[in-house]
Design an enzyme around this catalytic site. Structure first.
Site, short mmCIF file in Angstrom:
data_model
loop_
_atom_site.label_atom_id
_atom_site.label_comp_id
_atom_site.label_asym_id
_atom_site.label_seq_id
_atom_site.Cartn_x
_atom_site.Cartn_y
_atom_site.Cartn_z
N ASN A 1 72.47 69.33 60.84
CA ASN A 1 72.34 70.26 59.97
C ASN A 1 73.01 71.71 60.44
O ASN A 1 73.52 71.68 61.53
CB ASN A 1 70.80 70.75 60.05
CG ASN A 1 70.39 71.54 58.91
OD1 ASN A 1 71.24 71.63 57.79
ND2 ASN A 1 69.29 72.23 58.84
N SER B 1 28.37 2.44 71.55
CA SER B 1 29.13 2.38 70.44
C SER B 1 30.34 1.39 70.25
O SER B 1 31.44 1.65 70.26
CB SER B 1 29.73 3.64 70.07
OG SER B 1 30.40 4.29 71.17
#
Lengths: 603, 299
Positions: free
Chosen positions: A147, A515
């Protein structure tokens, strides 16, 4: 004012510069030249500007009366404007060193950034600081506006000199490709208009940068991150979980995991914007209903696919704002997503040098405006991704326990898992995954012996574990079931049901049941948390271990339907783990299971 | 999946803020002022908790000089939406003495708005209040946080604000402090109307243009009604006009306009040349008047 396109997106742009770099004037000029200032504001500014009625562009932005008196910007101010090409929010932040926190604040929300440099001063410390913060916060689109070109006669050489200084610094901090624009805010050159004073510059104007530069959005992964913000209760039947999606997307029917519990559930309904929607994506505020009635509260996280890090211990860059210095003996609050917990700073790895923003310094404490890498240990673990992957999941704020002020902001860069888990970490680890370890095998093969040893081991580590044993089960729960095929199937069904329920609460269930039926075991295996562990032993070994003499009785026909003698046992064909107890000691078996659990990330 | 529009994003952000407030404060209230911003707030609240109910109360500070149409709209709207509304008025002598002509003075604002607001918050023990202020409205509001801490006098200290990072709002407050929460911080006037059009939100009929009898006082055109009677020299004209913002009848001016539908209002707002609060006499008292009022505890 120009018309607005309802479908356009909005972009947040942080604008920063040192005091006197002319930032307010630049923004005022930008608003004025693009037709964004209301007539009555122009009148008010003309009145305030006094003397000759010339417009002081900085007065469009400097709002507070104390700022006007000092002619400096003291706080972040937000400006809103739109053009036919977009919808913009400007975060206007000041540049004095003592207000660096505002740069961090403004930049945290930005998609783009503009850094102002006075062409006569060149690259200042403050510019370095701003660029460093932009790199740290990973702002994807940056312009360095050089600037006051009018004060150097619009000389290209002056522009190039400053540009070179900036490029060299950006390289050192690995900040890629900022755009450079020569500007005079006073004359308006290269703000909105390309005027004749700098014919040598062929690039973009400041407005072009706002409107036309593409921003690559943060990658959205497929990994859902939905931090729970609020539980909305309608009545006893309705419980909705509200929050903003921080990554990924969510669809009705998605299987999601809840952290820290590790429970899994399914998205039943999604509400977006007050109505039912089949899906929702990143950054949408949603409310979801879940299939299962599970306990979820604010601070929990719903996730899908890859899990985030779950940790108490990590490395993070923090920018300290507090007036008091950071004290590594003090406890602070950490707010990450919707989750707040306490933490200590375990160590300051280094602090960035305030003058050159390149060197790393060893320091015992951090002062206001210091940026440094610290190691943090939180009281409760947090669930995060790295900031480089996802900003929302990798950022946090620090709140002072006494003053309640926000004293720092931080970004997580690295997880630091430790070897010896601390209490909270253990809790999370065992809560994140429930599991069923299903021990199957002949009577006296070692199921109960191994599982009870494992049970003690896990328990002593603070892990939630429960044991279901066939013998006890039949005495307590499956009363009246005999050993016919029909009743055995029913018994296993009951056991499987109970095991499932328990594991949903993050419990590791050790189920020891003969099982004997392969099909039934295979059915149970459809549950991802179910692991079939075959405790294998020859009939000979089993007989040797048979202190109660069941095998003998079975052979004599005193007991009917005895597995392995007068009832079939269907060996597992593809168990998750086989423990050959003919070969392995109890300790070795337990060790094998423990390794398996670690490998599967269950513990 | 469709990309979110900027209105979707603003809506989502607003809902997120409302839920964050609700999750953190048991004694939360919403400052309802009947205007378009309040209508949008109410709409966002309904969405935030849908299919549940809005879990907090609404509070209206009534000066007694509000437009009749506003009070009717308020009562209808609150009833229709099942909201629990508290109406609070300053019944003190000081406030009673104030006449419609005083409506633009700082003294009036203090006794009719700021003081009763602070009194009501204390009376009902509210430690957090949601408001509809937008940063675009006014210069000092541009510096306001989304979660803004007030001291025990309800006062705003602009130089001592907490930094607000990402969308991580610091909701912690001490015992004596209170919190003001602004879910519409990032909305502009055009956004508000775009959203009202998109969502078909009901607003007070005063926003639509019809023929009204108005006269000029203190630089703005005000309507002839039970509060505003022209005195000699004040010439009454009949003109098509509408209100751009709504406050007290004696201090709120009309804009001359032909906009009779939401779409026409939106079109007008997009092309407007004057700022929104230019029709409000109260902001003009001095260059920094809003900042002063906010320091006193005004929203």
């Amino acid at each position: 004012m120009k018309k607005k396109d309802n479908n356009s997106n909005y972009t947040t742009i942080v604008v920063a510069g040192s005091v006197d770099d002319g930032k307010s004037t630049l923004i005022g000029r930008l608003l004025f030249d693009s037709g964004q200032v209301y007539e009555d504001q122009v009148e008010a500014v003309k009145m305030a500007g006094g003397i000759n009625g010339e417009i002081d562009f900085s007065l469009f932005t400097d709002g507070l009366s104390s700022e006007r008196e000092q002619k400096i910007t003291i706080d972040v101010a937000y400006r809103y404007f739109f053009t036919k090409n977009g919808h913009f929010i400007i975060a206007d932040v000041p540049g004095h060193e003592q207000y660096t926190r505002n740069m961090f604040t403004g930049a945290s929300k930005a998609d783009r950034a503009i850094i102002l440099v006075d062409v006569r001063k060149g690259l200042s410390e403050q510019t370095k600081r701003h660029l460093f913060i932009l790199a740290l916060l990973r702002i994807p689109s940056i312009a360095i506006v050089i600037n006051k070109m009018d004060l150097v006669n619009y000389n290209e050489k002056e522009f190039i000199k400053v540009k070179r200084q900036c490029v060299s610094f950006c390289k050192k901090i690995r900040l890629n490709g900022p755009l450079f624009i020569p500007v005079s805010s006073i004359s308006g050159d290269m703000v909105v208009r390309k005027k004749g004073n700098m014919p040598w510059y062929k690039g973009k104007t400041v407005l072009d940068f706002f409107e036309k530069m593409k921003i690559s959005p943060e990658n959205n992964t497929k990994n859902l991150r939905l931090p729970i913000q609020l539980v909305v209760r309608g009545n006893q039947y309705f419980r909705g979980y509200a929050g903003t999606i921080e990554a990924g997307e969510v669809l009705t029917g998605d299987k999601v995991m809840v952290l820290p519990s590790g429970e899994k559930t399914v998205i039943e309904k999604i509400f977006v914007s007050g109505s039912i929607s089949p899906s929702a994506t990143k950054k949408q505020s949603v409310l979801v209903l879940l299939k299962d009635n599970i306990d979820i509260s604010r601070g929990d996280l719903l996730c899908k696919n890859k899990k985030p890090f779950i940790s108490n211990d990590f490395l993070a860059y923090i920018c300290w704002f507090g007036r008091e210095k950071m004290n590594n003996k003090s406890r602070y609050f950490l707010k990450h997503t919707t989750h707040t917990t306490s933490f200590f700073v375990k160590n300051i790895e280094y602090v960035i040098n305030k003058n050159n923003f390149l060197a790393r310094q060893n320091k015992e404490s951090m002062n206001s405006n210091d940026i440094g890498l610290v190691r943090i240990r939180t009281q409760e673990p947090i669930y995060f991704d790295y900031f480089s992957e996802n900003k929302s999941m990798g950022s946090f704020i620090v709140i002072d326990e006494l003053t309640n002020n926000t004293v720092a902001g931080g970004v997580i860069t690295k997880n630091c898992p430790r070897k010896e888990p601390i209490l909270n970490e253990k809790r999370v680890l065992n809560e994140k995954h429930g599991a069923i370890l299903w021990f199957t095998g002949l009577s006296c093969s070692g199921k109960t012996t191994i599982s009870s040893r494992l049970f003690k081991n896990l328990k002593s580590k603070g892990i939630k574990v429960e044991s279901l044993d066939g013998d006890i089960f039949r005495k307590e729960l499956s009363l009246g079931f005999d050993y016919s095929k029909n009743d055995r199937v029913k018994n296993i069904k009951v056991a499987s049901y109970v095991a499932n329920k328990l594991s949903n609460h993050g419990i590791i269930v050790l189920a020891s049941f003969i099982s004997p039926y392969r099909k039934q075991r295979n059915d149970m295996k459809k549950n991802k948390n179910f692991f079939e562990i075959y405790v294998k032993a020859s009939i000979g070994t089993c007989k040797k271990r048979d202190v109660k003499g069941f095998y003998k009785k079975a052979q004599l026909g005193e007991i009917n339907n005895f597995t392995g003698i007068s009832h079939p046992y269907e060996e597992p064909l593809n168990p998750d783990l086989t423990l050959d107890t003919d070969q392995l000691s109890i300790e070795e078996s337990v060790k094998q299971i423990t390794n398996f659990l670690i490998f599967k990330k269950i513990i | 999946m469709n990309k979110l529009t900027y209105l979707d994003k603003l809506e989502s952000e607003g809902i997120n803020i409302i839920r964050e407030a609700s999750a953190n404060y048991k004694n939360l209230v919403l400052l309802y002022s009947i205007g378009k911003d309040s209508s949008v707030l109410l709409h966002l609240c309904k969405k935030a908790f849908f299919p549940g109910k809005v879990p907090f109360k609404f509070l209206h500070i009534d000066t007694g000089y509000k437009f009749e149409e506003m009070i009717k709209f308020r009562d209808d709207c609150i009833k229709k939406n099942g909201i629990d509304l508290i109406v609070y008025k300053n019944l003190s002598k000081e406030a009673g003495k104030l006449k419609p002509e005083d409506a633009s003075s700082d003294y009036y604002i203090y006794h009719k708005k700021t003081k009763p607001l602070l009194d009501a918050l204390r009376k009902y023990n509210f430690n957090a209040a949601i408001g509809g202020a937008r940063r675009e409205e006014e210069k000092s509001r541009a510096k306001e946080r989304v979660f803004s801490v007030r001291d025990e006098f309800g006062s705003w200290d602009p130089k001592n604000q907490r930094p607000e990072l990402w969308e991580l709002y610091n909701t912690n407050i001490g015992e004596k402090n209170s919190m003001r929460i602004f879910p519409l911080s990032n909305w502009t006037e055009a956004d508000i109307w775009s959203y009202i059009v998109k969502e078909k939100i009901e607003v007070v009929p005063l926003y639509f243009s019809v023929n009204r009898s108005v006269f000029k006082r203190n630089g703005i055109y005000i309507r002839v009604d039970k509060f505003n009677k022209p005195v000699s020299g004040e010439k009454v004209i009949r003109a098509k006009c509408r209100y751009r913002t709504l406050g007290c009848s004696p201090s709120t001016g009309v804009v001359f306009s032909t906009a009779t539908s939401l779409e026409e209002i939106l079109e007008e707002v997009k092309n407007v040349k004057k700022s929104e609060r230019s029709t409000r006499a109260i902001d003009y008292t001095s260059d920094s008047s809003m900042e002063k009022k906010k320091k006193q505890g005004y929203f």
